[in-house]
Design a protein around this motif. Structure first.
Motif, mmCIF file in Angstrom:
data_model
loop_
_atom_site.group_PDB
_atom_site.id
_atom_site.type_symbol
_atom_site.label_atom_id
_atom_site.label_comp_id
_atom_site.label_asym_id
_atom_site.label_seq_id
_atom_site.Cartn_x
_atom_site.Cartn_y
_atom_site.Cartn_z
ATOM 1 N N THR A 46 0.814 -1.219 0.000
ATOM 2 C CA THR A 46 0.000 0.000 0.000
ATOM 3 C C THR A 46 0.847 1.268 0.000
ATOM 4 O O THR A 46 0.313 2.376 0.107
ATOM 5 N N ASP A 47 2.174 1.137 -0.125
ATOM 6 C CA ASP A 47 3.091 2.275 -0.081
ATOM 7 C C ASP A 47 3.253 2.942 -1.443
ATOM 8 O O ASP A 47 3.027 2.324 -2.494
ATOM 9 N N ALA A 48 3.703 4.184 -1.421
ATOM 10 C CA ALA A 48 4.155 4.877 -2.624
ATOM 11 C C ALA A 48 5.382 5.712 -2.265
ATOM 12 O O ALA A 48 5.480 6.230 -1.143
ATOM 13 N N ILE A 49 6.305 5.832 -3.194
ATOM 14 C CA ILE A 49 7.464 6.711 -3.032
ATOM 15 C C ILE A 49 7.214 7.963 -3.865
ATOM 16 O O ILE A 49 6.865 7.878 -5.049
ATOM 17 N N VAL A 50 7.382 9.122 -3.246
ATOM 18 C CA VAL A 50 7.141 10.393 -3.907
ATOM 19 C C VAL A 50 8.437 11.209 -3.914
ATOM 20 O O VAL A 50 9.080 11.374 -2.875
ATOM 21 N N ARG A 51 8.804 11.703 -5.100
ATOM 22 C CA ARG A 51 9.930 12.641 -5.209
ATOM 23 C C ARG A 51 9.385 14.026 -4.876
ATOM 24 O O ARG A 51 8.502 14.537 -5.550
ATOM 25 N N VAL A 52 9.889 14.612 -3.807
ATOM 26 C CA VAL A 52 9.348 15.869 -3.294
ATOM 27 C C VAL A 52 9.886 17.035 -4.124
ATOM 28 O O VAL A 52 11.098 17.267 -4.175
ATOM 29 N N THR A 53 8.975 17.768 -4.743
ATOM 30 C CA THR A 53 9.367 18.945 -5.524
ATOM 31 C C THR A 53 9.088 20.246 -4.786
ATOM 32 O O THR A 53 9.737 21.260 -5.044
ATOM 33 N N HIS A 54 8.106 20.230 -3.895
ATOM 34 C CA HIS A 54 7.734 21.406 -3.108
ATOM 35 C C HIS A 54 7.399 20.941 -1.693
ATOM 36 O O HIS A 54 6.740 19.917 -1.509
ATOM 37 N N THR A 55 7.840 21.689 -0.722
ATOM 38 C CA THR A 55 7.443 21.437 0.659
ATOM 39 C C THR A 55 7.590 22.757 1.404
ATOM 40 O O THR A 55 7.757 23.813 0.778
ATOM 41 N N ALA A 56 7.486 22.741 2.716
ATOM 42 C CA ALA A 56 7.499 24.002 3.447
ATOM 43 C C ALA A 56 7.957 23.786 4.880
ATOM 44 O O ALA A 56 8.012 22.663 5.374
ATOM 45 N N ILE A 57 8.281 24.887 5.521
ATOM 46 C CA ILE A 57 8.569 24.897 6.955
ATOM 47 C C ILE A 57 7.324 25.436 7.650
ATOM 48 O O ILE A 57 6.757 26.450 7.244
ATOM 49 N N CYS A 58 6.891 24.744 8.680
ATOM 50 C CA CYS A 58 5.649 25.069 9.378
ATOM 51 C C CYS A 58 5.942 25.768 10.701
ATOM 52 O O CYS A 58 6.974 25.522 11.335
ATOM 53 N N GLY A 59 5.000 26.613 11.116
ATOM 54 C CA GLY A 59 5.153 27.252 12.412
ATOM 55 C C GLY A 59 5.259 26.244 13.540
ATOM 56 O O GLY A 59 5.959 26.471 14.530
ATOM 57 N N SER A 60 4.596 25.087 13.399
ATOM 58 C CA SER A 60 4.694 24.064 14.438
ATOM 59 C C SER A 60 6.088 23.438 14.488
ATOM 60 O O SER A 60 6.481 22.877 15.514
ATOM 61 N N ASP A 61 6.844 23.522 13.384
ATOM 62 C CA ASP A 61 8.222 23.030 13.400
ATOM 63 C C ASP A 61 9.101 23.853 14.346
ATOM 64 O O ASP A 61 10.147 23.377 14.802
ATOM 65 N N LEU A 62 8.676 25.075 14.611
ATOM 66 C CA LEU A 62 9.485 25.937 15.473
ATOM 67 C C LEU A 62 9.475 25.485 16.921
ATOM 68 O O LEU A 62 10.374 25.845 17.686
ATOM 69 N N TRP A 63 8.471 24.678 17.309
ATOM 70 C CA TRP A 63 8.440 24.256 18.716
ATOM 71 C C TRP A 63 9.640 23.371 19.043
ATOM 72 O O TRP A 63 10.307 23.575 20.065
ATOM 73 N N PHE A 64 9.957 22.390 18.201
ATOM 74 C CA PHE A 64 11.154 21.592 18.494
ATOM 75 C C PHE A 64 12.419 22.372 18.172
ATOM 76 O O PHE A 64 13.452 22.194 18.823
ATOM 77 N N TYR A 65 12.353 23.254 17.185
ATOM 78 C CA TYR A 65 13.527 24.070 16.842
ATOM 79 C C TYR A 65 13.922 24.958 18.018
ATOM 80 O O TYR A 65 15.104 25.174 18.276
ATOM 81 N N ARG A 66 12.942 25.447 18.745
ATOM 82 C CA ARG A 66 13.203 26.311 19.908
ATOM 83 C C ARG A 66 13.398 25.518 21.200
ATOM 84 O O ARG A 66 13.635 26.096 22.247
#
Length: 347
Positions: A26-46
């Motif tokens: 049931t898996d698929a492999i995706v080559r990522v062309t676009h993504t983003a940094i999320c405000g929620s990522d800042l919680w572990f970053y901080r």
């Protein structure tokens, strides 16, 4: 492959990691062309939330399907797809009722799935998770930039508006001028709110809120902000979107609500160690609804609006970086130099 990896607070590195491979039919492999940094990522970053050092980061992938397992039916190699921040099976009790974030088979993009701020990801439950972009838009950069927020922040802002019960001709107040709050403004306009008040602290972000449909903006803080909202709305709004998660934002939201109104909350709760004072909700019969947004449930209808040109959340991306620029992208967001950073791993 190359991917962004967390090594500790303030320490994001781009390094070589194992490329994910098909493990289940049931898996698929995706080559990522676009993504983003999320405000929620800042919680572990901080250092304000726990995360294991050495783990891949990112949860907002869009790209091209490279390989699929033998049971995958909805997509095939070469398809352009976007994916919500939470992997879901699409068939369990909760997925069927539109609550994909409570999927009994829920998975994430971290761990051995690659981390979405990298060159490849493995989507478990591909049929229940991946959203196919029509072929005619597969290489339309403007359309793709507008679709990327559907992986998280646009769906989350929409969830806030729905949870708050926003209706045509009504007032709505949006607390927060981050990417989710700005998308909440766009969602309130999409649902027909007549008067939309955006509450934030940054003039440049409030300008985007106006572009998205805010009829009024409030830059004051604390009691002054509440007084300004109450004045604009003649005593409060029936529909308030809380898009920050901080205790102070929730306090502003409930005080901005009209008696009998509803606060729709989607901000990841933080700073709530002392507990949430429910007396303001109790005293004025203000309802509290919301939580983590099941963005997969909203993907198709929002995608249709984006592609027909009636919804464009792309102005939230105020900076664009390649994969090597991800560490600086975190810094820019942490220091409020960017609203949201778009990442293009292959450029």
């Amino acid at each position: 492959m190359r991917a962004a990896v967390f090594h500790g607070p303030g320490d994001i590195r781009v390094e070589e990691v194992d490329k994910p491979e098909i493990e289940e039919p049931t898996d698929a492999i995706v080559r990522v062309t676009h993504t983003a940094i999320c405000g929620s990522d800042l919680w572990f970053y901080r250092g304000e939330s726990d995360r294991d050092p050495g783990t891949g980061v990112g949860h907002e992938p869009m790209g091209v399907v490279e390989e699929v397992g033998e049971d995958v039916r909805s997509v095939e190699p070469g398809d352009r797809v976007l994916a919500p921040f939470a992997i879901s099976c699409g068939s369990c009790e909760f997925c069927r009722k539109g609550l994909h974030t409570s999927c009994v088979n829920r998975d994430s993009w971290g761990g051995d799935n690659g981390g979405a701020q990298g060159e490849f990801v493995r989507s478990t439950h591909a049929d229940g998770t991946l959203v196919r972009v029509p072929d005619r838009y597969a290489d339309d950069e403007d359309a793709l930039r507008s679709l990327l927020p559907l992986t998280d922040v646009m769906g989350t802002g929409h969830h806030a508006a729905l949870s708050a019960g926003v209706e045509a001709g009504e007032d709505a107040v949006v607390v927060g001028d981050g990417a989710v709050g700005l998308c909440g403004v766009a969602a309130a306009r999409r649902l027909g709110a007549e008067r939309i008040v955006a509450v934030g602290h940054h003039e440049d972000r409030l300008a985007i809120a106006e572009e998205f449909g805010a009829t009024h903006t409030v830059a004051e803080r604390g009691d002054d902000a509440v007084d300004a909202v109450l004045d604009i709305t003649d005593g409060g709004a029936n529909h308030v979107l809380e898009c920050v998660g901080a205790a102070s934002a929730m306090e502003t939201a409930v005080e901005a609500a009209r008696p009998g109104g509803t606060v729709g909350y989607v901000g990841v709760p933080h700073g709530m160690e002392g507990g949430l004072d429910l007396f303001s909700f109790f005293g004025d019969n203000v309802a509290l609804r919301g939580g983590v947004a099941p963005v997969r449930a909203y993907a198709e209808e929002l995608l249709a609006d984006v592609l027909q040109g009636t919804l464009d959340p792309s102005p939230i991306f105020t900076e664009t970086v390649g994969l090597d620029g991800v560490p600086d992208g975190y810094r820019m967001m942490d220091e409020r130099e960017a609203v949201k950073v778009l990442v293009k791993p292959w450029e």
